[in-house]
Motif scaffolding. Structure first.
Motif, PDB file in Angstrom:
ATOM      1  N   ARG A   1       4.428 -10.557 -33.083  1.00  0.00           N
ATOM      2  CA  ARG A   1       4.135 -11.464 -32.828  1.00  0.00           C
ATOM      3  C   ARG A   1       2.673 -11.246 -31.420  1.00  0.00           C
ATOM      4  O   ARG A   1       2.294 -12.217 -31.686  1.00  0.00           O
ATOM      5  CB  ARG A   1       5.497 -11.467 -31.444  1.00  0.00           C
ATOM      6  CG  ARG A   1       5.516 -13.127 -31.335  1.00  0.00           C
ATOM      7  CD  ARG A   1       7.268 -13.566 -30.299  1.00  0.00           C
ATOM      8  NE  ARG A   1       7.472 -12.712 -29.875  1.00  0.00           N
ATOM      9  CZ  ARG A   1       8.688 -12.133 -29.723  1.00  0.00           C
ATOM     10  NH1 ARG A   1       8.956 -11.884 -31.300  1.00  0.00           N
ATOM     11  NH2 ARG A   1       8.903 -10.453 -28.913  1.00  0.00           N
ATOM     12  N   LYS A   2       2.282 -10.042 -31.530  1.00  0.00           N
ATOM     13  CA  LYS A   2       0.967 -10.436 -30.599  1.00  0.00           C
ATOM     14  C   LYS A   2      -0.169 -10.366 -31.651  1.00  0.00           C
ATOM     15  O   LYS A   2      -0.879 -11.365 -30.949  1.00  0.00           O
ATOM     16  CB  LYS A   2       1.277  -9.175 -29.816  1.00  0.00           C
ATOM     17  CG  LYS A   2       2.233  -8.472 -28.605  1.00  0.00           C
ATOM     18  CD  LYS A   2       1.107  -8.381 -27.530  1.00  0.00           C
ATOM     19  CE  LYS A   2       3.135  -8.269 -26.306  1.00  0.00           C
ATOM     20  NZ  LYS A   2       2.672  -6.978 -25.861  1.00  0.00           N
ATOM     21  N   VAL A   3       0.104 -10.455 -32.279  1.00  0.00           N
ATOM     22  CA  VAL A   3      -0.770 -10.260 -33.251  1.00  0.00           C
ATOM     23  C   VAL A   3      -0.977 -11.811 -33.463  1.00  0.00           C
ATOM     24  O   VAL A   3      -2.609 -12.332 -33.503  1.00  0.00           O
ATOM     25  CB  VAL A   3      -0.788  -9.182 -34.564  1.00  0.00           C
ATOM     26  CG1 VAL A   3      -2.103  -9.865 -35.546  1.00  0.00           C
ATOM     27  CG2 VAL A   3      -0.973  -7.708 -33.896  1.00  0.00           C
ATOM     28  N   GLU A   4      -0.257 -12.493 -34.141  1.00  0.00           N
ATOM     29  CA  GLU A   4       0.047 -13.913 -34.292  1.00  0.00           C
ATOM     30  C   GLU A   4      -1.108 -14.877 -32.476  1.00  0.00           C
ATOM     31  O   GLU A   4      -1.417 -15.734 -32.763  1.00  0.00           O
ATOM     32  CB  GLU A   4       1.015 -14.361 -34.891  1.00  0.00           C
ATOM     33  CG  GLU A   4       1.604 -14.232 -36.068  1.00  0.00           C
ATOM     34  CD  GLU A   4       3.258 -13.955 -35.712  1.00  0.00           C
ATOM     35  OE1 GLU A   4       3.798 -13.739 -37.167  1.00  0.00           O
ATOM     36  OE2 GLU A   4       3.159 -14.098 -34.449  1.00  0.00           O
ATOM     37  N   GLN A   5       0.218 -14.852 -32.091  1.00  0.00           N
ATOM     38  CA  GLN A   5      -0.880 -14.592 -30.815  1.00  0.00           C
ATOM     39  C   GLN A   5      -2.508 -14.928 -30.627  1.00  0.00           C
ATOM     40  O   GLN A   5      -3.152 -15.613 -29.876  1.00  0.00           O
ATOM     41  CB  GLN A   5       0.104 -14.382 -29.131  1.00  0.00           C
ATOM     42  CG  GLN A   5       1.532 -14.969 -29.486  1.00  0.00           C
ATOM     43  CD  GLN A   5       2.343 -13.891 -28.202  1.00  0.00           C
ATOM     44  OE1 GLN A   5       1.672 -13.023 -27.467  1.00  0.00           O
ATOM     45  NE2 GLN A   5       3.449 -14.703 -27.823  1.00  0.00           N
TER      46      GLN A   5
END
Lengths: 336, 336, 336, 336
Positions: free
Chosen positions: B15-19
């Motif tokens: 999720r952090k990567v996507e954000q």
């Protein structure tokens, strides 16, 4: 210089070799072996340095015996040089640590980084205001505004400031803000820049070129010292090899080599040297164990948002851990 | 850009990567394989170029798919660039030859060299007035006096003049005397110098750095072109490897690579590329056979007394022989 | 051998050096220069080859003047060796071409390849039955079954067969099927294998190791020749450098170097040398222009389904084009 | 595997790519970006490992995401392997030291060396009976007689014996005398030898090849483990670079890399890694600080008369000093 004659060279070839040596004001010894005749050239080192003999007929090859650098050699000065940066010493058994972000981005970022750097026990704040980047489209730094931030934050945290110089015209300007002028790997043989920082009195951190031999690196240092500036700190930052797992191959044997050949202090940059933050910790320990006089480490309060080289930056937490271990190693080697 | 997640990365990591990707204004595709989840980043090439993801937790590695350079790429301009130097063309099937001494030493030396160069069929006179030398004690060149000689002799023999620039402040001065500004291997990533010659309109010969990748070399060319100067000629001059028999390893596959990736013309310097005059002849032939647009060759009337690089300089007699053979090869490839 | 004494070495150090030389049955010349004393060792080359002096106190370094190989040197035999493979000559101005698939996969594949190879004008069919692969999970070859196919198809198309040997115990078995035993790059310093093929009379194609110096390569050839087999063909196949665009860096200057140092024939493998089929054509031309005695090229009837190295294999159509151009170059150099 | 399509590739090209993937029993994800279409291949790792796509039209390049080795990876086995050599442990925090002469020369030499090795605190006696030498004229070792001496002296001093194997046929014979079979750098990709020692149960010390990547080194280890022998110890011994001051460039970052990628223990050989006895001491310290599980060091009672590699051998006195410092470093890292 040793001149090796071809196996089928003639007396006439040898005579021409002898004549060229004599014309240069040098003398020679002849050694006729079973398969080769060898001519040893004797005389003034600087004259020999400029002698070129390979283009003469009958010459197989020449071998240079002595290095061209002199002032930076341990032969010339046996005792270690200790560079004093406003009271902080580099060399001679002291442990100098330079840390901070790759590029200065903002006062907030720099203050957070400086706080971490200070807390870990480093004495120098590093940060780039002029960034030499491979692509013209990469972030190039905040320029003079970045320097002002560095000076300001350096004062707030009582840290000496190290920053990179990339333009011969910037020596005076950068010297207003920084304590140490860094010459980057890509400029190690930018001889005009070496001469320019050599005319300054400001300490210079000279990074090893991407594929510089130890001899070329010391000759680059000789440019600076022979221009009048004795305050040179060498910095090993990894060399280019075929290995791709790491960004560069950190050459710690260069630390031992430089200690043998030169009196200049040498620090190690495991951040650029490996390009991977996970490897900074073991390589920082190894650098000190190998005898380095200090470290240069990238620390960023939030590596995941860094504008450059976030991949190799430590968080403040990791930096503290590294410093703890490095001090243990230094203590085991009977250094503070 | 492709992001490879660690095998043990969590949903939170992802999720952090996507954000981070979304915050940069980019989008992505997810591909969940047996052993790895892979994130493909999509969007503006320049934004992706600045994205750094390795410092995020759970990221194993990132792979860049596209090069950062654009203007110099064949993708951007499919047809060959032909650089016109006062009527003499480089690129597009023409055979350009630049020859002359490593360093300008005197009018006599230069005239003798120019006569040989002209006789052999070269169109360019090369010679150094500012020499970047490894040691501060080596001959550094005649400076502006050397430039005047080059201009004078160039006019006498109707040869275009190529000479090296080493200082950002010298562009205007050298442009008064020379037709082509050469950026040497040691300055290939002296980005200030690249920008300075990029603001000029004078054709630039950009030598490949001692250990530059083809990608770095083209990015260096991009610095010049993006600053406004489209007249860039690349020059392969040997790279640094472990082999010591030759001074450098001439990388002729770089000629083929550059032809595939870029529209810029490329010439080859077999003199520096090998460091041995005996090897200039076969390597000059091979360079043309590999598809190079021309050659840069050191010719000295009396190599045995040359002040620099005599070991790799051809005599006028040898140069003529090389030119004869090179023209035969060019003809066999249906080029004049 | 030249021994360079440290600047601070004593008379006692020098005496020990002299004594060790004398104990080895050798003699010496002394040359006392301004900054260094130099000792030139004279006597039997083989005895000098085994002398080690660096561990003596007061010795700064030693420089070897002569190579250890002898039988393969041009000094020992000035005229070119021409290897005769059942009537087909390699060396001495002949143009030898070896082509075929990386690995033998089936009779159909091999016949199609052989037809193309023959049509293009090659005299040798190459194909691997024992493949040395980086990973144990890669295709390892058809073993003896593959050799039978090679022999069969070689006879059908009147092509000599070249195939790789990887095991010291296989010399006799492979010699039943193949005309030339290939020692691969990874085995260049598998000295037991070199000795084994040296005891055979079968011609040996010795590939240069991934990071072998020219000197090590010729010493490897010396192992074969000194064991009794004079039929050695050298093969340049690219060396390992920092460049990643190509799989290896094809070192064509090695061709010129080998021609200078040795009498053995040398061929070039542009397929492995570049790892990209697009580059085989220019590099094949360049190899011949550099003076190579021949080529080894991967040809696969359907590279897109090849079980190994499809990326660098030419289609029959491309191979014909390459052969056409290569013959033009050979003709321009006055070779058939 | 990621497949990057050319910017000018067609729908037809893409369809052929998709078909080849499907025929191999694999599936894929498509990601169409601004400048490139990217195909992510999903499915069985071993099938993907053998997939070759570069030769298809329209394919620009392929990028492999996962390594081919499996059994030696930390992903497969998270906890450290500890190799037990008759009660002496290598790996898992233990400090293993292997020391002794490069080549076994005589009982006297070996006994003196063993006494020093034992006194310094090493647990292993190393010594070569079969020496792979660059030149056929160098000393090749005492063969089985040397092995007998090793066994005898090992028993006398209660030291485990490490010795090199160079021939696939020697596994049983050497295993009678030695505790650990060493595969040398030149044989790291002698796959037959790897398979042969893999069929044994004897612990294997696998030296890194002269220019082996970390990936190739681990794949070589995979050959041994996949053949059934889990007792593999890796040994970093310097890689080949352009630097000539040292014989090789000791790559200590490889220690950290291997610790990250694999569960196998890794030791460091600073003697071969530098080729200079003066540098063994700092590099031994640095190796342990970098996290190595042990050291391999050349010790010779009289280096100045050694038959091979005397230049890099320590005297017993120097060895004691090194061991003292190394133990201090190990203690600082909380290891015994």
């Amino acid at each position: 210089m040793i001149i090796v004659m071809c196996p089928n060279s003639t007396e006439e070839h040898l005579r021409k070799v002898e004549q060229k040596i004599e014309r240069a004001g040098l003398s020679y010894h002849l050694s006729k072996g079973e398969s080769r005749t060898i001519v040893g050239v004797i005389g003034d080192k600087k004259v020999i340095a400029e002698l070129e003999m390979n283009s003469l007929e009958g010459v197989e090859k020449t071998v240079r015996i002595t290095e061209k650098y002199k002032l930076v050699s341990r032969e010339f000065q046996p005792e270690d040089t200790v560079v004093d940066v406003r009271g902080v010493k580099i060399g001679g058994g002291h442990l100098a640590v330079m840390a901070g972000p790759c590029a200065v981005e903002s006062m907030e970022q720099l203050r957070e980084a400086a706080a971490a750097v200070k807390k870990g026990g480093a004495q120098f704040l590093r940060g780039g205001a002029f960034k030499p980047r491979t692509s013209p489209y990469d972030f190039q730094g905040l320029a003079e505004e970045g320097l002002q931030m560095l000076q300001q934050v350096g004062q707030e945290y009582d840290l000496r400031v190290v920053t990179e110089i990339v333009d011969v015209n910037d020596v005076d300007m950068i010297s207003q803000y920084a304590d140490v002028l860094q010459v980057g790997a890509r400029n190690m043989q930018n001889f005009r820049l070496l001469q320019a920082v050599g005319r300054s009195k400001r300490p210079v951190l000279l990074k090893r070129g991407l594929s510089a031999t130890i001899s070329e690196w010391l000759n680059a240092a000789e440019y600076i010292v022979s221009a009048g500036n004795e305050n040179v700190i060498l910095c090993e930052r990894g060399i280019r090899t075929y290995e791709t797992f790491t960004r560069n191959t950190l050459d710690l044997s260069a630390v031992a080599a430089v200690k043998e050949l030169s009196h200049l202090p040498v620090v190690v940059d495991p951040s650029h040297g490996t390009g991977r933050w996970q490897m900074v910790r073991p390589m920082a320990r190894a650098a000190i164990a190998a005898g380095a006089d200090g470290l240069m480490i990238e620390v960023h309060p939030h590596p995941e948002v860094a504008l450059s080289d976030g991949d190799q930056s430590l968080t403040p937490q990791h930096f503290e851990l590294v410093m703890h271990e490095v001090k243990n190693i230094a203590r085991a080697m009977e250094r503070a």
